[in-house]
Scaffold this active site. Structure first.
Site, PDB file in Angstrom:
ATOM      1  N   ASP A  18       0.833  -1.212   0.000  1.00 56.87           N
ATOM      2  CA  ASP A  18       0.000   0.000   0.000  1.00 56.87           C
ATOM      3  C   ASP A  18       0.865   1.257   0.000  1.00 56.87           C
ATOM      4  OD1 ASP A  18      -2.359   1.404  -0.013  1.00 56.87           O
ATOM      5  OD2 ASP A  18      -2.726   1.216   2.131  1.00 56.87           O
ATOM      6  N   ARG A  22       0.089   7.670  -2.906  1.00 50.87           N
ATOM      7  CA  ARG A  22       0.654   8.786  -2.122  1.00 50.87           C
ATOM      8  C   ARG A  22       2.128   9.009  -2.442  1.00 50.87           C
ATOM      9  NH1 ARG A  22      -1.193   6.330   3.325  1.00 50.87           N
ATOM     10  NH2 ARG A  22      -1.686   4.629   1.894  1.00 50.87           N
ATOM     11  N   ARG A  31      -0.762   8.934  -9.953  1.00 54.11           N
ATOM     12  CA  ARG A  31      -0.761   7.750  -9.090  1.00 54.11           C
ATOM     13  C   ARG A  31      -0.191   6.509  -9.791  1.00 54.11           C
ATOM     14  NH1 ARG A  31      -3.921   7.441  -4.757  1.00 54.11           N
ATOM     15  NH2 ARG A  31      -4.277   5.265  -5.282  1.00 54.11           N
ATOM     16  N   HIS A  35       2.362   2.994  -9.005  1.00 57.62           N
ATOM     17  CA  HIS A  35       2.140   1.560  -9.246  1.00 57.62           C
ATOM     18  C   HIS A  35       3.296   0.969 -10.057  1.00 57.62           C
ATOM     19  CE1 HIS A  35      -1.729   2.080  -7.498  1.00 57.62           C
ATOM     20  NE2 HIS A  35      -2.260   2.746  -8.509  1.00 57.62           N
ATOM     21  N   LEU A 129       9.893 -21.117  -3.938  1.00 57.76           N
ATOM     22  CA  LEU A 129       8.966 -20.147  -3.329  1.00 57.76           C
ATOM     23  C   LEU A 129       7.661 -20.206  -4.109  1.00 57.76           C
ATOM     24  CD1 LEU A 129       8.483 -17.502  -1.476  1.00 57.76           C
ATOM     25  CD2 LEU A 129       9.022 -16.252  -3.568  1.00 57.76           C
ATOM     26  N   GLU A 205       1.090 -12.879  12.911  1.00 55.56           N
ATOM     27  CA  GLU A 205       1.682 -11.694  13.543  1.00 55.56           C
ATOM     28  C   GLU A 205       1.532 -10.527  12.562  1.00 55.56           C
ATOM     29  OE1 GLU A 205       2.776 -11.517  16.639  1.00 55.56           O
ATOM     30  OE2 GLU A 205       2.222 -13.634  16.869  1.00 55.56           O
TER      31      GLU A 205
HETATM   32  C1  IPE Z   1      -5.663  -2.612  -0.125  1.00 53.40           C
HETATM   33  O1  IPE Z   1      -5.246  -1.302  -0.286  1.00 53.40           O
HETATM   34  C2  IPE Z   1      -5.678  -3.315  -1.453  1.00 53.40           C
HETATM   35  C3  IPE Z   1      -4.380  -3.542  -2.077  1.00 53.40           C
HETATM   36  C4  IPE Z   1      -3.217  -3.247  -1.565  1.00 53.40           C
HETATM   37  C5  IPE Z   1      -4.419  -4.143  -3.371  1.00 53.40           C
HETATM   38  P1  IPE Z   1      -6.303  -0.118  -0.467  1.00 53.40           P
HETATM   39  O2  IPE Z   1      -5.510   1.120  -0.583  1.00 53.40           O
HETATM   40  O3  IPE Z   1      -7.239  -0.427  -1.558  1.00 53.40           O
HETATM   41  O4  IPE Z   1      -7.109  -0.178   0.916  1.00 53.40           O
HETATM   42  P2  IPE Z   1      -7.810   0.977   1.738  1.00 53.40           P
HETATM   43  O5  IPE Z   1      -8.705   1.704   0.792  1.00 53.40           O
HETATM   44  O6  IPE Z   1      -6.746   1.853   2.273  1.00 53.40           O
HETATM   45  O7  IPE Z   1      -8.552   0.263   2.827  1.00 53.40           O
HETATM   46  C1  IPE Z   2      -1.646   0.143  -3.301  1.00 53.32           C
HETATM   47  O1  IPE Z   2      -1.397   1.504  -3.377  1.00 53.32           O
HETATM   48  C2  IPE Z   2      -1.901  -0.480  -4.649  1.00 53.32           C
HETATM   49  C3  IPE Z   2      -3.314  -0.804  -4.912  1.00 53.32           C
HETATM   50  C4  IPE Z   2      -4.301  -0.702  -4.074  1.00 53.32           C
HETATM   51  C5  IPE Z   2      -3.624  -1.272  -6.250  1.00 53.32           C
HETATM   52  P1  IPE Z   2      -2.572   2.564  -3.416  1.00 53.32           P
HETATM   53  O2  IPE Z   2      -2.965   2.786  -4.825  1.00 53.32           O
HETATM   54  O3  IPE Z   2      -3.680   2.149  -2.519  1.00 53.32           O
HETATM   55  O4  IPE Z   2      -1.854   3.848  -2.850  1.00 53.32           O
HETATM   56  P2  IPE Z   2      -2.428   4.872  -1.786  1.00 53.32           P
HETATM   57  O5  IPE Z   2      -2.856   4.070  -0.588  1.00 53.32           O
HETATM   58  O6  IPE Z   2      -3.600   5.555  -2.427  1.00 53.32           O
HETATM   59  O7  IPE Z   2      -1.301   5.780  -1.488  1.00 53.32           O
HETATM   60 MG    MG Z   3      -4.038   2.417  -0.554  1.00 51.35          MG
END
Ligand code: IPE
Ligand code: IPE
Ligand code: MG
Length: 241
Positions: A18, A22, A31, A35, A129, A205
């Site tokens: 995640d 940001r 964004r 990715h 793995l 954990e």
């Molecule tokens: C969870 O992250 C899903 C993935 C990492 C693929 P999100 O960014 O979608 O989750 P929330 O919205 O913060 O709960």
């Molecule tokens: C995680 O990063 C990847 C996916 C959910 C696909 P985010 O896209 O959720 O990035 P943030 O949380 O908005 O920064």
């Molecule tokens: Mg996110």
């Protein structure tokens, strides 16, 4: 580098990757740029997992809720997924990595489904793995389809209701046959599970770090394992003296 106890390496590590969006926005970028950079972190973590003897690595790549994001981001994520699978499968194959995908795969586009099934077939023999990629996954979707499957077994296959056990549940989840995660890592400072592996994480954990996923690397992964090695997993019992 952190010192790890080779006798206490988690067998299965799950990761909520995640913070890509940001990370990119803090750099004034779109964004999707986050990715794209997140793929490199995945490469690093796979390498680190192989090197330290983790047997299963499950990563959350796309949740069922992520469809609600702007179409341009969803399309870019699906394209990136296809491209990454195509680009990485050969190297993963050579490094002994078996690829598996969990989630509502049938609902994905033909292109994504083709890439997924090709990579699973090509890496089927690998044992070093197992890399499990959760795509179009959510635990509530998974648990709902498990209930449907068990209901059909009761209706059509002679399964008795009193014979339904925790093992029946586990055997009908998409993770059937895979041991539960020992350690869950979530990056980017969010303190929640976001519909990930709710059944399987019962005794895992939990490790949270503020690092955004594109900045996460081998060292950060080893740091999480180091912290895991300090934990006392009691499973409801008493501490070892
Ligand atoms: C969870 O992250 C899903 C993935 C990492 C693929 P999100 O960014 O979608 O989750 P929330 O919205 O913060 O709960
Ligand atoms: C995680 O990063 C990847 C996916 C959910 C696909 P985010 O896209 O959720 O990035 P943030 O949380 O908005 O920064
Ligand atoms: Mg996110």
């Amino acid at each position: 580098m952190v010192n790890l106890d080779p006798e206490n390496i988690p067998r299965h590590v799950a990761v909520i990757m995640d913070g890509n969006g940001r990370w990119a926005q803090e750099r004034g970028e779109d964004r999707v740029y986050g990715h794209i950079n997140g793929v490199e972190s995945m490469r690093k973590v796979i390498r680190a997992a192989v090197d330290c003897g983790v047997e299963y690595l499950t990563v959350y790549a796309f949740s069922t809720e992520n469809w609600g994001r702007p179409e341009q981001e969803v399309t870019a994520l699906m394209e990136l997924l296809c491209k990454t699978i195509a680009n990485e499968t050969n190297e993963l194959k050579q490094n002994g990595v078996r690829m598996r995908f969990i989630g509502d795969i049938q609902a994905l586009s033909k292109e994504v489904r083709a890439a997924i099934s090709k990579s699973e077939k090509e890496t089927f023999q690998n044992r070093k793995l197992t890399l499990i990629i959760a795509v179009n996954y959510s635990a509530r979707w998974e648990i709902t389809q498990m209930v449907r499957k068990v209901a059909v077994q009761v209706r059509d296959e002679g399964l008795q209701i009193h014979d339904i056990t925790a093992d029946t549940v586990a055997a009908n989840l998409v993770t059937a046959g895979i041991p539960d995660p020992d350690l869950l890592i979530r990056t980017s400072g969010e303190l929640r599970l976001s519909n990930f592996l709710l059944w399987q994480l019962s005794y895992s954990e939990l490790y949270f770090t503020d690092i955004y996923w594109p900045d996460f690397d081998e060292e950060a992964f080893y740091q999480a394992i180091h912290e895991y090695q300090q934990r006392d997993r009691r499973y409801g019992l008493l501490a070892k003296k």
